[in-house]
Write an enzyme that holds these catalytic residues in place. Sequence first.
Site, PDB file in Angstrom:
ATOM      1  N   SER A 138       0.840  -1.189   0.000  1.00 34.51           N
ATOM      2  CA  SER A 138       0.000   0.000   0.000  1.00 34.51           C
ATOM      3  C   SER A 138       0.884   1.251   0.000  1.00 34.51           C
ATOM      4  O   SER A 138       1.687   1.428  -0.910  1.00 34.51           O
ATOM      5  CB  SER A 138      -0.969  -0.045   1.183  1.00 34.51           C
TER       6      SER A 138
ATOM      7  N   ASP B 181      -9.588  -5.704  -4.394  1.00 30.71           N
ATOM      8  CA  ASP B 181      -9.110  -4.652  -3.492  1.00 30.71           C
ATOM      9  C   ASP B 181     -10.096  -3.478  -3.498  1.00 30.71           C
ATOM     10  O   ASP B 181     -10.284  -2.830  -4.528  1.00 30.71           O
ATOM     11  CB  ASP B 181      -7.730  -4.173  -3.946  1.00 30.71           C
TER      12      ASP B 181
ATOM     13  N   HIS C 227      -7.600  -5.662   0.140  1.00 30.73           N
ATOM     14  CA  HIS C 227      -6.493  -4.803   0.583  1.00 30.73           C
ATOM     15  C   HIS C 227      -5.949  -5.356   1.901  1.00 30.73           C
ATOM     16  O   HIS C 227      -6.041  -4.731   2.960  1.00 30.73           O
ATOM     17  CB  HIS C 227      -6.959  -3.359   0.742  1.00 30.73           C
TER      18      HIS C 227
END
Length: 306
Positions: A127, A254, A282
């Site tokens: 991320s 995601d 995610h």
Amino acid sequence: MTTVAPRVERRSRANDIELAWDSFGDPAGSPLLLVMGLGAQMVAWDDAFCARLAEAGGHRVIRFDNRDIGHSTHLTLLGVPDIQALMVQAMAGQPLRTPYNLRDMAADCVGLLDALGIERAHVVGASMGGAIGQEMCIHHARRMLSFTSIMSSTGAPGLPPPTPEAMAVLFSPAPTTFDAYQAHHAKVWRILRGPASFPLDEARDAEKAQLVFLRGLNPAGVARQLAAILASGNRKPALREVRVPTLVIHGDDDPLVPVACGVDVADAIPGAQLLRIPGMGHALPIPMWPQIVDAIAAHTARHAGS
């Protein structure tokens, strides 16, 4: 779940701050640096995941708290940025003034490598950590053996936004009491993991919440990290010049950083490989560890001395 011996946490001076870190595997193994995402402490890299990664690749796996989170330096004197105002300025294409940016956080990573006496390392970022890794590729490529970007983005305009639910949890403040935080933590990860059910992960949410809460929350630091993301803008033009061997891993489900963002990272970096994982959101869910670990280990093995 594999039982892993407790880690010995250390602190090292890096880029004029202190970073808390620990490590897994053979201290003489090929170094692999794990960089975590927005507001996430180093323990978001699960102990058992790190141990598997160390064993599979013969690595010394190093994880750390980014600045402003966990046990690393909290830059309190820099104030709390107005995120809404920054978002308006960013959408208008105006330059942003923020306490720091992702390039500064990439310099933290390099500073930690310096402190540990490591000349070159494999870097894996998730991320925001993937975006920090991209900044390393752009500005510190000689310090990298390889790069793996997980559920990240180039920051280019026009990419799909988060789902409304994911956006809501991104901006929801963390409660300050443990019971409320535990419920908040479970809700956040239920959304971020996507539509699939992951009972093994859900069963450990309470334990994870307690670990994070006891290590300490820093909402102002999370705001400064988010401001750093906004200020760092579009990396795509610079990524076209990157020659660090790159693997991109992204889940098809995601909700926070849609899979098109991962495809964009792979398209931007010459020669990058893309691994799309069906059903992954995610998060790094336990059932998908073998696929993720094997992919990273194969990638680092191919570029052990590049």
